[in-house]
Design a protein around this motif. Structure first.
Motif, PDB file in Angstrom:
ATOM      1  N   GLY A   1      -5.374  -7.321 -12.879  1.00  0.00           N
ATOM      2  CA  GLY A   1      -6.050  -6.101 -13.291  1.00  0.00           C
ATOM      3  C   GLY A   1      -6.298  -5.202 -12.095  1.00  0.00           C
ATOM      4  N   ASP A   2      -6.683  -3.986 -12.365  1.00  0.00           N
ATOM      5  CA  ASP A   2      -7.008  -3.020 -11.319  1.00  0.00           C
ATOM      6  C   ASP A   2      -8.517  -2.833 -11.242  1.00  0.00           C
ATOM      7  OD1 ASP A   2      -4.472  -2.272 -10.372  1.00  0.00           O
ATOM      8  OD2 ASP A   2      -4.168  -0.931 -12.064  1.00  0.00           O
ATOM      9  N   HIS A   3      -9.013  -2.646 -10.032  1.00  0.00           N
ATOM     10  CA  HIS A   3     -10.431  -2.414  -9.789  1.00  0.00           C
ATOM     11  C   HIS A   3     -10.637  -0.941  -9.459  1.00  0.00           C
ATOM     12  CE1 HIS A   3     -10.998  -6.740  -9.677  1.00  0.00           C
ATOM     13  NE2 HIS A   3      -9.938  -6.798  -8.898  1.00  0.00           N
ATOM     14  N   GLY A   4     -11.514  -0.280 -10.195  1.00  0.00           N
ATOM     15  CA  GLY A   4     -11.756   1.141  -9.994  1.00  0.00           C
ATOM     16  C   GLY A   4     -12.207   1.481  -8.587  1.00  0.00           C
ATOM     17  N   VAL A   5     -12.951   0.594  -7.963  1.00  0.00           N
ATOM     18  CA  VAL A   5     -13.437   0.846  -6.614  1.00  0.00           C
ATOM     19  C   VAL A   5     -12.281   0.944  -5.615  1.00  0.00           C
ATOM     20  CG1 VAL A   5     -13.810  -1.578  -5.949  1.00  0.00           C
ATOM     21  CG2 VAL A   5     -15.283   0.204  -4.994  1.00  0.00           C
ATOM     22  N   ALA A   6     -11.144   0.346  -5.943  1.00  0.00           N
ATOM     23  CA  ALA A   6      -9.991   0.335  -5.033  1.00  0.00           C
ATOM     24  C   ALA A   6      -9.123   1.583  -5.150  1.00  0.00           C
ATOM     25  CB  ALA A   6      -9.144  -0.904  -5.304  1.00  0.00           C
ATOM     26  N   ARG A   7      -9.389   2.424  -6.146  1.00  0.00           N
ATOM     27  CA  ARG A   7      -8.595   3.649  -6.288  1.00  0.00           C
ATOM     28  C   ARG A   7      -8.709   4.520  -5.042  1.00  0.00           C
ATOM     29  NH1 ARG A   7     -11.447   4.688 -11.223  1.00  0.00           N
ATOM     30  NH2 ARG A   7     -10.477   3.431 -12.810  1.00  0.00           N
TER      31      ARG A   7
ATOM     32  N   GLY B   1     -11.269   9.048  -7.441  1.00  0.00           N
ATOM     33  CA  GLY B   1     -12.600   8.564  -7.803  1.00  0.00           C
ATOM     34  C   GLY B   1     -12.947   7.185  -7.279  1.00  0.00           C
ATOM     35  N   GLY B   2     -12.102   6.619  -6.432  1.00  0.00           N
ATOM     36  CA  GLY B   2     -12.374   5.300  -5.872  1.00  0.00           C
ATOM     37  C   GLY B   2     -12.891   5.381  -4.455  1.00  0.00           C
ATOM     38  N   GLU B   3     -12.907   4.236  -3.804  1.00  0.00           N
ATOM     39  CA  GLU B   3     -13.396   4.140  -2.431  1.00  0.00           C
ATOM     40  C   GLU B   3     -12.274   3.825  -1.434  1.00  0.00           C
ATOM     41  OE1 GLU B   3     -16.690   4.816  -1.893  1.00  0.00           O
ATOM     42  OE2 GLU B   3     -16.754   5.172  -4.066  1.00  0.00           O
ATOM     43  N   ALA B   4     -11.043   3.715  -1.924  1.00  0.00           N
ATOM     44  CA  ALA B   4      -9.885   3.424  -1.072  1.00  0.00           C
ATOM     45  C   ALA B   4     -10.123   2.190  -0.208  1.00  0.00           C
ATOM     46  CB  ALA B   4      -9.520   4.630  -0.219  1.00  0.00           C
ATOM     47  N   CYS B   5     -10.667   1.147  -0.814  1.00  0.00           N
ATOM     48  CA  CYS B   5     -11.044  -0.043  -0.044  1.00  0.00           C
ATOM     49  C   CYS B   5     -10.011  -1.172  -0.130  1.00  0.00           C
ATOM     50  CB  CYS B   5     -12.402  -0.545  -0.499  1.00  0.00           C
ATOM     51  SG  CYS B   5     -12.475  -0.966  -2.241  1.00  0.00           S
ATOM     52  N   SER B   6      -8.862  -0.908  -0.687  1.00  0.00           N
ATOM     53  CA  SER B   6      -7.819  -1.919  -0.785  1.00  0.00           C
ATOM     54  C   SER B   6      -6.757  -1.668   0.286  1.00  0.00           C
ATOM     55  CB  SER B   6      -7.166  -1.873  -2.168  1.00  0.00           C
ATOM     56  OG  SER B   6      -6.139  -2.833  -2.262  1.00  0.00           O
TER      57      SER B   6
ATOM     58  N   ILE C   1       1.008  -0.732  -6.309  1.00  0.00           N
ATOM     59  CA  ILE C   1       1.546  -2.023  -5.887  1.00  0.00           C
ATOM     60  C   ILE C   1       1.193  -3.104  -6.906  1.00  0.00           C
ATOM     61  CG2 ILE C   1       1.410  -3.809  -4.094  1.00  0.00           C
ATOM     62  CD1 ILE C   1       2.979  -1.297  -3.264  1.00  0.00           C
ATOM     63  N   THR C   2       0.010  -2.997  -7.516  1.00  0.00           N
ATOM     64  CA  THR C   2      -0.402  -3.983  -8.521  1.00  0.00           C
ATOM     65  C   THR C   2       0.609  -4.031  -9.660  1.00  0.00           C
ATOM     66  OG1 THR C   2      -2.716  -3.515  -8.000  1.00  0.00           O
ATOM     67  CG2 THR C   2      -2.290  -4.759 -10.005  1.00  0.00           C
ATOM     68  N   LYS C   3       1.070  -2.873 -10.108  1.00  0.00           N
ATOM     69  CA  LYS C   3       2.066  -2.823 -11.187  1.00  0.00           C
ATOM     70  C   LYS C   3       3.362  -3.504 -10.750  1.00  0.00           C
ATOM     71  CE  LYS C   3       0.367   1.381 -13.358  1.00  0.00           C
ATOM     72  NZ  LYS C   3       0.619   2.757 -13.708  1.00  0.00           N
ATOM     73  N   LYS C   4       3.755  -3.276  -9.503  1.00  0.00           N
ATOM     74  CA  LYS C   4       4.988  -3.898  -9.004  1.00  0.00           C
ATOM     75  C   LYS C   4       4.827  -5.411  -8.877  1.00  0.00           C
ATOM     76  CE  LYS C   4       6.661   0.225  -6.841  1.00  0.00           C
ATOM     77  NZ  LYS C   4       7.340   0.869  -5.775  1.00  0.00           N
TER      78      LYS C   4
END
Length: 135
Positions: free
Chosen positions: A36-42, A47-52, A58-61
């Motif tokens: 799954g995707d975490h909104g905070v990582a957007r 609207g995220g925190e770019a913390c990934s 990449i998650t989709k891939k």
């Protein structure tokens, strides 16, 4: 081998033996990965925190590579005779940014828990005797 050389694996083997009531044996293991995707990582502009370390694309891939059988987890599972199951619980939709609001509503949490319960029940019914959680 020195006592404790295998870290917590020894403790887990003892627990498995206690649960099974015998010397632990695993003959039909399965690894399940929930993706799954975490909104905070957007990205910040989304609207995220770019913390990934990697963008959510990449998650989709990674999910695609897991389904197609060429991800690292697939290779490791095959080499160790472990079946691999992948459950998509929000790739592409994901949660909200937990830094500014609740990441999930109560209904979304309940749905995620139910998805996990259903997946584990299905695997148990299929005869797997050990379920390993992957990431």
């Amino acid at each position: 081998k020195p006592m404790g050389a295998l870290g917590t694996l020894e403790d887990w083997a003892a627990r498995l033996g206690a649960l099974q009531g015998k010397v632990p044996a695993v003959s039909n293991p399965v690894c399940i990965v929930f993706a799954g995707d975490h909104g905070v990582a957007r990205a910040i502009e989304d609207g995220g925190e770019a913390c990934s370390s990697f963008p959510q694309a990449i998650t989709k891939k990674i999910l695609m590579s897991l389904h197609e059988g060429w991800a690292g987890a697939c290779v490791l599972a095959e080499a160790n005779n472990v079946k691999l199951r992948v459950v998509d619980v929000g790739v592409g939709t994901g949660t909200r940014n937990c830094a500014v609001e609740a990441a999930m509503s109560l209904g979304e949490v309940e749905a995620a828990i139910a998805a996990g319960e259903d997946a584990v029940a299905e695997l148990a019914e299929a005869g797997y005797d050990a379920i390993v959680l992957g990431e």
